[in-house]
Design a protein around this motif. Structure first.
Motif, PDB file in Angstrom:
ATOM      1  N   PRO A 184       0.495  -2.688   2.359  1.00 56.91           N
ATOM      2  CA  PRO A 184      -0.193  -1.573   1.672  1.00 56.91           C
ATOM      3  C   PRO A 184       0.202  -0.195   2.218  1.00 56.91           C
ATOM      4  CG  PRO A 184      -1.734  -3.335   2.116  1.00 56.91           C
ATOM      5  CD  PRO A 184      -0.464  -3.708   2.815  1.00 56.91           C
ATOM      6  N   PHE A 185       0.476  -0.109   3.505  1.00 55.79           N
ATOM      7  CA  PHE A 185       0.892   1.174   4.091  1.00 55.79           C
ATOM      8  C   PHE A 185       2.308   1.544   3.636  1.00 55.79           C
ATOM      9  CE2 PHE A 185      -2.155  -0.764   7.040  1.00 55.79           C
ATOM     10  CZ  PHE A 185      -3.118   0.241   7.090  1.00 55.79           C
ATOM     11  N   ILE A 186       3.163   0.519   3.576  1.00 54.59           N
ATOM     12  CA  ILE A 186       4.543   0.749   3.100  1.00 54.59           C
ATOM     13  C   ILE A 186       4.509   1.168   1.635  1.00 54.59           C
ATOM     14  CG2 ILE A 186       6.769  -0.374   2.648  1.00 54.59           C
ATOM     15  CD1 ILE A 186       6.026  -2.289   5.023  1.00 54.59           C
ATOM     16  N   GLN A 187       3.643   0.482   0.856  1.00 52.09           N
ATOM     17  CA  GLN A 187       3.510   0.773  -0.576  1.00 52.09           C
ATOM     18  C   GLN A 187       3.064   2.216  -0.804  1.00 52.09           C
ATOM     19  OE1 GLN A 187       0.191  -0.823  -3.039  1.00 52.09           O
ATOM     20  NE2 GLN A 187       1.757  -2.155  -3.880  1.00 52.09           N
ATOM     21  N   LYS A 188       2.081   2.646  -0.026  1.00 50.63           N
ATOM     22  CA  LYS A 188       1.567   4.012  -0.183  1.00 50.63           C
ATOM     23  C   LYS A 188       2.653   5.029   0.133  1.00 50.63           C
ATOM     24  CE  LYS A 188      -2.376   6.939   0.514  1.00 50.63           C
ATOM     25  NZ  LYS A 188      -3.718   7.106   1.056  1.00 50.63           N
ATOM     26  N   LYS A 189       3.426   4.729   1.188  1.00 48.80           N
ATOM     27  CA  LYS A 189       4.501   5.648   1.586  1.00 48.80           C
ATOM     28  C   LYS A 189       5.592   5.699   0.520  1.00 48.80           C
ATOM     29  CE  LYS A 189       7.619   6.654   5.427  1.00 48.80           C
ATOM     30  NZ  LYS A 189       8.207   6.173   6.694  1.00 48.80           N
ATOM     31  N   GLN A 190       5.921   4.517  -0.023  1.00 48.94           N
ATOM     32  CA  GLN A 190       7.024   4.431  -0.992  1.00 48.94           C
ATOM     33  C   GLN A 190       6.634   4.933  -2.379  1.00 48.94           C
ATOM     34  OE1 GLN A 190       8.847   0.593  -0.920  1.00 48.94           O
ATOM     35  NE2 GLN A 190      10.439   1.112  -2.379  1.00 48.94           N
ATOM     36  N   TYR A 191       5.438   4.564  -2.843  1.00 57.05           N
ATOM     37  CA  TYR A 191       5.037   4.881  -4.221  1.00 57.05           C
ATOM     38  C   TYR A 191       3.955   5.959  -4.314  1.00 57.05           C
ATOM     39  CZ  TYR A 191       7.539   0.545  -5.130  1.00 57.05           C
ATOM     40  OH  TYR A 191       8.495  -0.436  -5.193  1.00 57.05           O
ATOM     41  N   GLY A 192       3.392   6.316  -3.165  1.00 59.12           N
ATOM     42  CA  GLY A 192       2.371   7.363  -3.159  1.00 59.12           C
ATOM     43  C   GLY A 192       1.025   6.910  -3.671  1.00 59.12           C
ATOM     44  N   LEU A 193       0.848   5.602  -3.848  1.00 50.91           N
ATOM     45  CA  LEU A 193      -0.456   5.125  -4.321  1.00 50.91           C
ATOM     46  C   LEU A 193      -0.688   3.678  -3.907  1.00 50.91           C
ATOM     47  CD1 LEU A 193      -0.449   4.220  -8.126  1.00 50.91           C
ATOM     48  CD2 LEU A 193       1.611   4.313  -6.762  1.00 50.91           C
TER      49      LEU A 193
END
Length: 568
Positions: free
Chosen positions: A166-175
Motif C-alpha cells: 500500500p505504501f508503494i502504491q501510494k507513492k507510485q499512483y498517488g492514491l
C-alpha cells in the motif's frame, strides 16, 4: 494433400499433420491439471505460490459466487481488467466454470475506451484492481455493467511485501483506494473466504459456444469483438503443444510477461501452461532488469514474448551479469522479429527463438518456424500449424498465386474465429467459405515456407512503387547503433507518399540522418531508402509491445495539416 500443403513434407515425425481434439470445454484444462498434479506449483507471483489444487478451488469458489450472487448464467459476458496476476487466471477460469464468456480488457484503457468496450460487449460484471475502481465506476452508468469485483495486488503477495505494497502504491499512483464489500461492489478476497456455493454445470458445445470476446487493437476504426469458441482456443493450444514436442507435461516453467489480455499471451502462455501443468511465473509488466533477475532466479524454460521484450533485454547494460541459459524455447509473436534480434538472443541464451505469426481472429497462431530437427529459413514466419490451410491469393480477387508471388495471406483451420461480435457485415468481409482474409501481404516459397511482406494497409506507394516497410526495417536493424525502428509512408506532394524512418538509438550513440542514409543505400534500392529520419527516445506501443505505426502516420498528417493552415 501434400500438393496443396507442401510444408507437410518438412514436418518432423513428432509433429502430426492432423490432430484429434478433445470435445471438452477450455476449463477442463484446469480441472485435469488439478486432478493429475494437485500439489505442483501452478503460479509463482513475486514470491507467492499457488498449487494447481489451490488454483482450481479458488476458481470454483469464485464461479459459484458469480452464479449465485451476481446472477451469471450461460452466455453472460464478464470482463477481466487485470495485469498478469494470480487473480487474472482465477477469474478467467471462474467465468468459464460459471458458464460465462470472458471479455479481455486492457487495464490501460481510458474511460472512453472502456465505456465503448463494455457497451459493445454487453458485459454484466467486471473484475478489476482497486486502483482502477474509480475509472470503472465513472463509466458504469453509461454501460450494462451491474457489478464490480475488486481485487488488490497485495492480496497475492507474500509477507512482508503485502504489508509494504500500500505504501508503494501510494507513492507510485498517488492514491490508495478503499472498497467495501457491499451493494454492487464485491471484494474477491472476501469471496474466497466464503464457503463454496452450489455450482450449476452448463452443457457446453465447444464448436458453437463462445469462451472469449477478444477485442482487436482498433488500429483501423473501432475495436471489434472477435468471437472465439472453446474449440478455437482448445485447438490452438493443442497445436502449440504438439509443435513444442520436446517439452514435457508437468516439467516446464513458463515466463508470463506477455499480457494475458492479449490473445497471444493468453493462449501461448496461460492456456498452454495450464494444459501442460507448467509453472507460470507471472510478471504484471515488463521491466528489463526485473525480467533478467527473474530468469536468473526462477530458471524458466519457455519464454513467449514480443520483439520489443527481447530487444529490451539485449540492450540492458547488465545483461552479462545474469544467467539466461535455462531458456530453451521462445516463440516471438505480435510483431515481426528482426533477424538481428533473433541471432543475438540465441547467442545469449543458447535457446531457440523463432518467429510465429497469427492474429486475434485465429486464436491467434497460424504459422511458426520449427524449433528443432528442421533447418530454419531466415526471414520466414515459418509454416502453417497442423490442420491449418494457408494460401496466397491475388489482391482483389480469389485467384491463388504460385510460389514467390506476393498477394494476400488467407487461412483456414479450427482456430479461425466464429466472426465479429454483432458485426455480420464486417464478418462477411473477412470470412469467406471458412477462409480468413488476413489483410497481410506475403508469399510462399516452393517448399511451403511463408513470408510476410507487410500489412496491406501499411504498404507504401511512393512514385508508383510498392514499398514494404518491413524490408526497410530489417536493413536498419542491422545498424549497430539502432535499438528500434519503424518505417512508415508519410504524405508527399510529389511522390504521393514517401518513406520516413523513426529510430531509437542505443544509449549514448550519435548518428546523423546522413550517416543513416548512407547505410541504407548500401542495402536498399534508391526508391526504398527513407527520405526522412526522425530520432526518438521511444516509439509508441501497444501493451504487448507492438509498435503503433498508424499513430506515427496520424501524427505526421496532423503536422502537415497544421503547416497548411499556417501557410493559408
Amino acid at each position: 494433400m501434400i500438393e496443396s500443403k507442401p510444408w507437410l513434407k518438412l514436418y518432423p515425425k513428432e509433429i502430426p499433420a492432423t490432430i484429434e481434439y478433445s470435445s471438452d470445454p477450455i476449463q477442463t484444462y484446469l480441472e485435469n491439471s488439478a486432478a493429475n498434479y494437485p500439489d505442483k506449483v501452478a503460479i509463482h507471483f513475486m514470491g507467492k505460490e499457488l498449487t494447481f489444487k489451490q488454483l482450481h478451488e479458488e476458481a470454483v469458489k469464485f464461479a459459484g459466487y458469480l452464479q449465485n450472487h451476481i446472477g451469471i448464467i450461460k452466455g453472460d459476458r464478464v470482463a477481466i481488467m487485470l495485469p498478469n496476476t494470480p487473480q487474472a487466471v482465477i477469474s478467467y477460469f471462474a467465468i468459464l466454470l460459471a458458464g460465462g464468456i470472458v471479455v479481455q480488457t486492457n487495464p490501460l484503457y481510458t474511460e472512453r475506451e472502456l465505456e465503448y468496450q463494455m457497451k459493445d460487449s454487453g458485459a454484466k460484471a467486471i473484475v478489476t484492481l482497486d486502483i482502477l475502481y474509480p475509472r470503472v465506476t465513472k463509466v458504469m452508468p453509461q454501460t450494462g455493467l451491474k457489478h464490480i469485483i475488486v481485487t488488490c495486488i497485495k492480496d497475492y503477495l507474500p509477507f512482508p511485501k503485502n504489508l509494504l505494497y500500500p505504501f508503494i502504491q501510494k507513492k507510485q499512483y498517488g492514491l490508495v483506494v478503499k472498497v467495501k464489500h457491499e451493494g454492487n461492489s464485491h471484494l474477491l478476497s472476501e469471496i474466497l473466504k466464503m464457503k463454496p456455493l452450489k455450482l450449476t454445470k452448463y452443457e457446453i458445445n465447444p464448436d458453437e459456444d463462445l469462451a472469449l470476446l477478444q477485442y482487436t487493437g482498433g488500429t483501423t476504426g473501432f475495436p471489434k469483438g472477435v468471437m472465439l469458441t472453446h474449440k478455437n482456443l482448445m485447438a490452438n493450444t493443442t497445436m502449440s503443444e504438439k509443435w513444442m514436442y520436446k517439452c514435457h507435461p508437468g516439467e516446464e516453467t513458463i515466463l508470463g510477461i506477455v499480457p494475458f489480455f492479449h490473445v497471444y499471451g493468453m493462449t501461448v502462455c496461460m492456456l498452454l501452461s495450464i494444459k501442460m501443468a507448467g509453472k507460470m511465473i507471472l510478471m504484471p509488466k515488463f521491466d528489463a532488469l526485473e525480467t533478467l533477475k527473474t530468469i536468473h532466479k526462477q530458471r524458466p524454460t519457455l519464454f513467449p514474448g514480443a520483439p520489443t521484450i527481447y530487444i529490451g533485454l539485449l540492450n540492458h547494460p547488465d545483461i552479462k551479469k545474469y544467467d539466461l541459459s535455462s531458456i530453451e524455447v521462445c516463440i516471438s509473436g505480435s510483431a515481426p522479429l528482426p533477424l538481428e534480434v533473433q541471432q543475438k538472443f540465441e547467442e545469449v541464451t543458447n535457446g531457440k527463438l523463432v518467429e510465429g505469426y497469427g492474429l486475434s481472429e485465429a486464436s491467434p497462431v497460424t504459422h511458426t518456424n520449427f524449433l528443432w530437427d528442421v533447418e530454419r529459413v531466415k526471414g520466414s514466419i515459418g509454416v502453417p500449424y497442423p490442420d491449418t490451410e494457408a494460401k496466397i491469393i491475388a489482391v482483389g480477387s480469389e485467384e491463388p498465386l504460385p510460389p514467390g508471388e506476393i498477394g494476400e495471406i488467407v487461412i483456414k483451420g479450427p482456430q479461425v474465429m466464429k466472426g465479429y461480435w454483432n458485426r455480420p457485415d464486417e464478418t462477411a468481409e473477412v470470412l469467406k467459405d471458412g477462409w480468413l482474409y488476413t489483410g497481410d501481404l506475403g508469399y510462399m516459397d516452393e517448399k511451403g515456407y511463408f513470408y510476410v511482406v507487410d500489412r496491406k494497409k501499411d504498404m507504401i506507394i511512393a512514385g508508383g512503387y510498392n514499398i514494404y516497410p518491413r524490408e526497410i526495417e530489417e536493413v536498419l536493424y542491422e545498424h549497430p547503433d539502432v535499438v528500434e525502428v519503424v518505417a512508415a509512408g508519410v504524405p508527399d506532394p510529389y511522390r504521393g507518399e514517401t518513406v520516413k524512418a523513426y529510430i531509437v538509438l542505443k544509449e549514448g550513440a550519435k548518428v546523423t540522418s546522413e550517416e543513416m542514409n548512407q547505410f541504407a543505400r548500401k542495402y536498399l534500392a534508391a526508391y526504398k531508402v527513407p527520405r526522412i529520419y526522425e530520432f526518438r527516445d521511444e516509439l509508441p506501443k501497444t501493451a504487448v509491445g507492438k509498435i503503433l505505426r498508424r499513430q506515427l502516420v496520424e501524427e505526421e498528417k496532423k503536422k502537415i495539416d497544421e503547416q497548411n493552415k499556417n501557410h493559408a
